[in-house]
Structure formats: C-alpha cells, structure tokens
Design a protein around this motif. Structure first.
Motif, PDB file in Angstrom:
ATOM      1  N   LEU A   1       4.785  14.489   1.894  1.00 25.88           N
ATOM      2  CA  LEU A   1       3.479  14.657   2.513  1.00 25.88           C
ATOM      3  C   LEU A   1       2.356  14.561   1.486  1.00 25.88           C
ATOM      4  O   LEU A   1       2.481  15.058   0.367  1.00 25.88           O
ATOM      5  CB  LEU A   1       3.393  16.012   3.217  1.00 25.88           C
ATOM      6  N   ASP A   2       1.272  13.902   1.899  1.00 27.02           N
ATOM      7  CA  ASP A   2       0.033  14.010   1.148  1.00 27.02           C
ATOM      8  C   ASP A   2      -0.951  14.800   2.016  1.00 27.02           C
ATOM      9  O   ASP A   2      -0.538  15.503   2.944  1.00 27.02           O
ATOM     10  CB  ASP A   2      -0.502  12.627   0.754  1.00 27.02           C
ATOM     11  N   THR A   3      -2.229  14.712   1.755  1.00 27.70           N
ATOM     12  CA  THR A   3      -3.251  15.319   2.603  1.00 27.70           C
ATOM     13  C   THR A   3      -4.284  14.240   2.935  1.00 27.70           C
ATOM     14  O   THR A   3      -4.290  13.153   2.328  1.00 27.70           O
ATOM     15  CB  THR A   3      -3.955  16.488   1.908  1.00 27.70           C
TER      16      THR A   3
ATOM     17  N   PHE B   1       2.600   5.780  10.678  1.00 28.86           N
ATOM     18  CA  PHE B   1       2.318   5.572  12.089  1.00 28.86           C
ATOM     19  C   PHE B   1       1.601   6.807  12.604  1.00 28.86           C
ATOM     20  O   PHE B   1       1.538   7.840  11.925  1.00 28.86           O
ATOM     21  CB  PHE B   1       3.554   5.185  12.902  1.00 28.86           C
ATOM     22  N   ALA B   2       0.997   6.709  13.764  1.00 30.08           N
ATOM     23  CA  ALA B   2       0.102   7.756  14.239  1.00 30.08           C
ATOM     24  C   ALA B   2       0.714   9.160  14.204  1.00 30.08           C
ATOM     25  O   ALA B   2       0.028  10.116  13.819  1.00 30.08           O
ATOM     26  CB  ALA B   2      -0.402   7.414  15.639  1.00 30.08           C
ATOM     27  N   PRO B   3       1.997   9.344  14.577  1.00 32.11           N
ATOM     28  CA  PRO B   3       2.528  10.707  14.598  1.00 32.11           C
ATOM     29  C   PRO B   3       2.558  11.402  13.245  1.00 32.11           C
ATOM     30  O   PRO B   3       2.546  12.639  13.198  1.00 32.11           O
ATOM     31  CB  PRO B   3       3.949  10.524  15.149  1.00 32.11           C
ATOM     32  N   THR B   4       2.609  10.654  12.145  1.00 32.54           N
ATOM     33  CA  THR B   4       2.707  11.313  10.843  1.00 32.54           C
ATOM     34  C   THR B   4       1.361  11.425  10.129  1.00 32.54           C
ATOM     35  O   THR B   4       1.316  11.786   8.956  1.00 32.54           O
ATOM     36  CB  THR B   4       3.719  10.591   9.935  1.00 32.54           C
ATOM     37  N   SER B   5       0.278  11.131  10.841  1.00 33.78           N
ATOM     38  CA  SER B   5      -1.057  11.350  10.281  1.00 33.78           C
ATOM     39  C   SER B   5      -1.853  12.229  11.234  1.00 33.78           C
ATOM     40  O   SER B   5      -1.930  11.960  12.437  1.00 33.78           O
ATOM     41  CB  SER B   5      -1.800  10.025  10.074  1.00 33.78           C
ATOM     42  N   SER B   6      -2.455  13.277  10.683  1.00 34.83           N
ATOM     43  CA  SER B   6      -3.330  14.141  11.462  1.00 34.83           C
ATOM     44  C   SER B   6      -4.598  13.379  11.839  1.00 34.83           C
ATOM     45  O   SER B   6      -4.898  12.313  11.288  1.00 34.83           O
ATOM     46  CB  SER B   6      -3.697  15.375  10.655  1.00 34.83           C
TER      47      SER B   6
ATOM     48  N   THR C   1      -2.318   2.024   4.448  1.00 36.53           N
ATOM     49  CA  THR C   1      -1.020   2.106   5.122  1.00 36.53           C
ATOM     50  C   THR C   1      -0.709   3.496   5.698  1.00 36.53           C
ATOM     51  O   THR C   1       0.104   4.250   5.140  1.00 36.53           O
ATOM     52  CB  THR C   1       0.101   1.682   4.134  1.00 36.53           C
ATOM     53  N   PRO C   2      -1.325   3.868   6.815  1.00 33.85           N
ATOM     54  CA  PRO C   2      -0.803   5.032   7.535  1.00 33.85           C
ATOM     55  C   PRO C   2       0.571   4.674   8.105  1.00 33.85           C
ATOM     56  O   PRO C   2       0.727   3.609   8.706  1.00 33.85           O
ATOM     57  CB  PRO C   2      -1.832   5.248   8.649  1.00 33.85           C
TER      58      PRO C   2
ATOM     59  N   GLY D   1       0.798  -1.213   0.000  1.00 24.97           N
ATOM     60  CA  GLY D   1       0.000   0.000   0.000  1.00 24.97           C
ATOM     61  C   GLY D   1       0.831   1.263   0.000  1.00 24.97           C
ATOM     62  O   GLY D   1       2.014   1.254   0.375  1.00 24.97           O
ATOM     63  N   LYS D   2       0.197   2.340  -0.421  1.00 19.21           N
ATOM     64  CA  LYS D   2       0.779   3.676  -0.397  1.00 19.21           C
ATOM     65  C   LYS D   2       0.813   4.197   1.032  1.00 19.21           C
ATOM     66  O   LYS D   2      -0.178   4.119   1.764  1.00 19.21           O
ATOM     67  CB  LYS D   2      -0.077   4.604  -1.258  1.00 19.21           C
ATOM     68  N   VAL D   3       1.946   4.726   1.449  1.00 19.19           N
ATOM     69  CA  VAL D   3       2.047   5.330   2.770  1.00 19.19           C
ATOM     70  C   VAL D   3       1.191   6.592   2.838  1.00 19.19           C
ATOM     71  O   VAL D   3       1.183   7.411   1.916  1.00 19.19           O
ATOM     72  CB  VAL D   3       3.519   5.650   3.097  1.00 19.19           C
ATOM     73  N   LEU D   4       0.457   6.722   3.934  1.00 17.11           N
ATOM     74  CA  LEU D   4      -0.344   7.908   4.228  1.00 17.11           C
ATOM     75  C   LEU D   4       0.393   8.725   5.285  1.00 17.11           C
ATOM     76  O   LEU D   4       0.693   8.222   6.370  1.00 17.11           O
ATOM     77  CB  LEU D   4      -1.728   7.500   4.733  1.00 17.11           C
ATOM     78  N   MET D   5       0.658   9.999   4.975  1.00 20.09           N
ATOM     79  CA  MET D   5       1.526  10.786   5.859  1.00 20.09           C
ATOM     80  C   MET D   5       1.318  12.268   5.524  1.00 20.09           C
ATOM     81  O   MET D   5       1.787  12.741   4.500  1.00 20.09           O
ATOM     82  CB  MET D   5       2.983  10.359   5.623  1.00 20.09           C
ATOM     83  N   ASP D   6       0.623  12.974   6.413  1.00 24.27           N
ATOM     84  CA  ASP D   6       0.322  14.373   6.098  1.00 24.27           C
ATOM     85  C   ASP D   6       0.910  15.362   7.101  1.00 24.27           C
ATOM     86  O   ASP D   6       0.555  16.552   7.069  1.00 24.27           O
ATOM     87  CB  ASP D   6      -1.191  14.578   5.946  1.00 24.27           C
TER      88      ASP D   6
END
Length: 429
Positions: free
Chosen positions: A169-171, A200-205, A197-198, A156-161
């Motif tokens: 960064l994405d949104t 980890f919690a710190p890099t996702s709002s 795929t987030p 999966g694509k990493v999710l990181m905003d």
C-alpha cells in the motif's frame, strides 16, 4: 548508416473506410537510414535505383513485419504466468500480491526487468505498455532495462492505498509524490514514456483517485493505465464501493481519468454508454484474450467496440495472460471474435498487433507501420520455422492465407530477428 532489408514486406497502411488492409511486396526492399524507414518497394525496382550500392540484409523467404505492440502487460507477474485455477479477485490475492511484494528488493526488480525485456524482444514485441508494482524502484528497473536496448516502453508505478496487503500500500499523498518524481525522471527520456497507473478502482480510495486525476491534468502527455470491467464479481464490487456512479467506467470519468492516452485493460462488461464515452474522449481498450479466457472473465466484443468508434489495441496481459507472444494472442483474439460471429481477417490481426496498438497509444505517427519517416522497429518472421508451418505456408496461395496461418500457428520460434530503430536487438548484433 543506411542499408536495405530484403524479404516479403507486409504492413497495414492507414485505414481506408475503417477496414484494415495489407500492403505487400512479395520480394520487397526497405530502406533504413538513421533509425527510420525511408522507402519501401519491389526489389526489382529499388535494387536497380540509386540505392543499388547500399549494403543489403537479405531475408528472402521470410516476412518483414512492423514490430508488435503490446498494450497491457505486468512485468512483475512474469514468474506467476501459468499459475493454476483462479478467477480475477482470487488470482490477485493468491498469486499477484505475493509476487509483487518481492519487488521491494531492487535486485529482484532489475533481474526480472532484464529478463522481461529480452522475452518481449524474443517474441517480436518492440513496444509495450507495462505495469510495475507499488514500489518506485520497480519502474526505475524497467525503464533502465528498456533504455539499455533503446526500446520504447511506457510504464508506471502502481497506485494502491486500500484492499491489498499492508506491504503493497501507498497513500494518496505518497503515490502522487512518487509518481510525479518518476515522471520528472523518466518521461520523454529517449523512447521512454510514463503511465499514471492506479491498479483498479477498488484498490484506490476516493482521495487517491482524486489525486490521480490531478496528476493526469498536470501531465497531459503521460498515459493513464488501469483496468475496467474485467470480471463480473469485480464489477459488482465496484458497484458496492461506488454506489453513486452509474458504471465502473464512470468512477474513472468522475476523476478526469477517461481521456486521450488513457488505456483501459479488458473492457468486457461495458454498456453502450461506456463505449460511446470512451470513443468521445479518445480513450482506448486493451483486448486481452488469453487472460480473459484463462481467468474465465468473459469475451471482449471487438466488433462492438469498433462500431462505437473506440480505439482498441491487443495485449498479452502476462501473467494472467498465458503467452508473451503476440502471434499466440492474436490467434486467441480470432477465436473470441469468432464466438461473437465476427472472425478476424489476417489484415485485422496484423493491424491489431501493429497499427491499432500504435493508435491506442497515440504513437501511430512514429510506429506501427512502414510509412516513410516512421521509426524502424521491425521483425523478421520465418513462416517455415517448424515442419508443420513450413508445410502449411507452402500450401498457401495468397499472402492473406500465409499471414492467417502464421497468426494461427506461429509463436516465438518464428521470430528470427527483432530490430529497434534499425538496430538488431535479437539475436544480439
């Protein structure tokens, strides 16, 4: 076409009483037809049966094991494996983020993905749960490389905003949109599966975690793949970012991300309530011993996790992990567990690498063993591939002793062939 494979056949049948066991045929035969295992048994019986006229791939003297299953690995970190001297958060900033930025180039992604798949197969890994980068094309690349080999990969694509370089960064909105498009394009195509795929919690709002939860509810057959409770500094950071949550795991649980087909890497600094919750929800832990030791993160308590009823698979976690080899990884899992006073048996190590990994991924009806009807992902292992292991193997008196020595001393040199759905992929047929 139907054919027979001959050798020392070893696998872990479904657990009886919660304890892994071995089923072994010292001189065994496996019938493979249409990419599936149809029958296993002693050569003296099957070679005189209605199968006697079928072609035989004779690997006498070698072990035939189910393909190995890696439940957490970062393919974009291939080139930073064995980078010196940082703990988790420093590692991300110094090595991981610069390496992942390069995957904005589709050619870099495609070349790395092809190498990565070949390296997995060379090490006997036939299924893996894989992180890409924030770039959607990184996922296209790994799925294309796996599809070319008919390999089962979940990715999966990493999710990181937030809390990462701007170019990574994405949104909340773009991450949802890109992930949805990738799910529609790849999930269920052949042997390919999608993992939401987030990082980890710190890099996702909170907005992104909420969007991720909506995506997970919309596509319940996909995986959720992330990290939890790896490092004490990371845990403290999560506590500061999410002060209203009881624990790190509860951050994910609040957004509906603790569920069946959720795989959480590391799970070192959990408490009893966290373990109970993971077990109740059917979520799995990825045990990453070489990474946890290399980055100084801590020691996963396998016995405690299993006592709580958690699903647990084994994982290399390259590039924080130090080897693509699941044999080497199992050897380190033994040492970590020994430090807890619970050394792993040979059967448990094989189980972690095969049947348990399949269970963590909810694929144990298809891979992880040699039950009739299972997909014929298997490896040929030569216990005498080096002078030392050959000498040790000759001194062993039981299959358990032989297998334990293989896990303790073995590596990629001992994998002589890797088959995916009955077709040899390494070395190339």
């Amino acid at each position: 076409m139907a054919y027979l494979v001959r050798g020392t056949i070893v696998h872990c049948p479904r657990e009886a009483g919660g304890q892994p066991t071995l089923e072994t045929f010292d001189d065994g035969v496996m019938l493979v037809d249409d990419g599936h295992v149809q029958r296993i048994g002693p050569a003296t019986t099957l070679l005189r049966s209605d199968l006697k006229d079928l072609p035989v791939e004779d690997h006498s003297g070698s072990m035939i094991l189910p393909g190995l299953i890696d439940t957490h690995i970062h393919y974009p970190q291939t080139d930073i494996i064995a980078s010196y001297g940082e703990q988790l958060l420093e590692w991300l900033n110094r090595y991981t983020f610069p390496a992942e930025a390069a995957f904005g180039d589709a050619e870099v992604a495609a070349e790395t993905a092809a190498f990565f798949i070949d390296e997995l197969l060379r090490n006997g890994t036939t299924t893996a749960l894989v992180l890409g980068t924030v770039h959607a094309q990184s996922v296209d690349a790994i799925f294309a490389a796996a599809a070319a080999r008919d390999m089962r990969i979940a990715a999966g694509k990493v999710l990181m905003d937030r809390h990462a370089p701007d170019n990574l960064l994405d949104t909340a909105e773009s991450g949802y949109r890109d992930s949805q498009a990738l799910i529609e394009r790849w999930h269920g195509q052949g042997r390919l599966l999608y993992a939401i795929t987030p990082r980890f919690a710190p890099t996702s709002s909170e907005a992104q975690l909420a969007a991720t939860g909506r995506l997970a509810r919309a596509y319940p057959e996909t995986f959720v793949h992330t990290h939890v409770a790896e490092n004490s500094s990371e845990v403290a950071w999560v506590r500061a970012l999410f002060p209203d949550e009881r624990s790190y795991l509860d951050v994910y649980d609040r957004y509906g991300l603790v569920r069946e087909r959720s795989v959480f890497a590391h799970c070192i600094h959990l408490d009893d309530d966290d373990r109970r919750r993971m077990a109740e929800q059917g979520a799995a832990a990825a045990f990453c011993p070489t990474s946890n030791l290399f980055l100084g993160s801590g020691l996963f308590d396998y016995a405690q996790a299993r006592e709580a009823g958690m699903r647990v698979g084994l994982a290399t976690d390259v590039g924080g992990g130090t080897s693509f080899s699941m044999l080497r990884t199992a050897a380190e899992a033994y040492k970590v567990s020994a430090l807890h006073g619970q050394p792993l048996s040979a059967a448990t190590m094989l189980h972690l690498c095969t049947r348990a990994g399949a269970s963590a991924l909810y694929l144990d009806d298809r891979i992880g063993g040699f039950d009739p009807g299972m997909e014929a992902d298997f490896i040929v292992v030569n216990p005498a591939a080096t002078p030392l292991t050959g000498r040790r193997d000759r001194a062993a008196t039981t299959i358990e002793e032989r297998l334990f020595a293989l896990f303790t001393l073995g590596d990629d040199r001992h994998i002589t062939a890797t088959y995916l759905r009955g077709v040899r992929q390494m070395p190339a047929a």
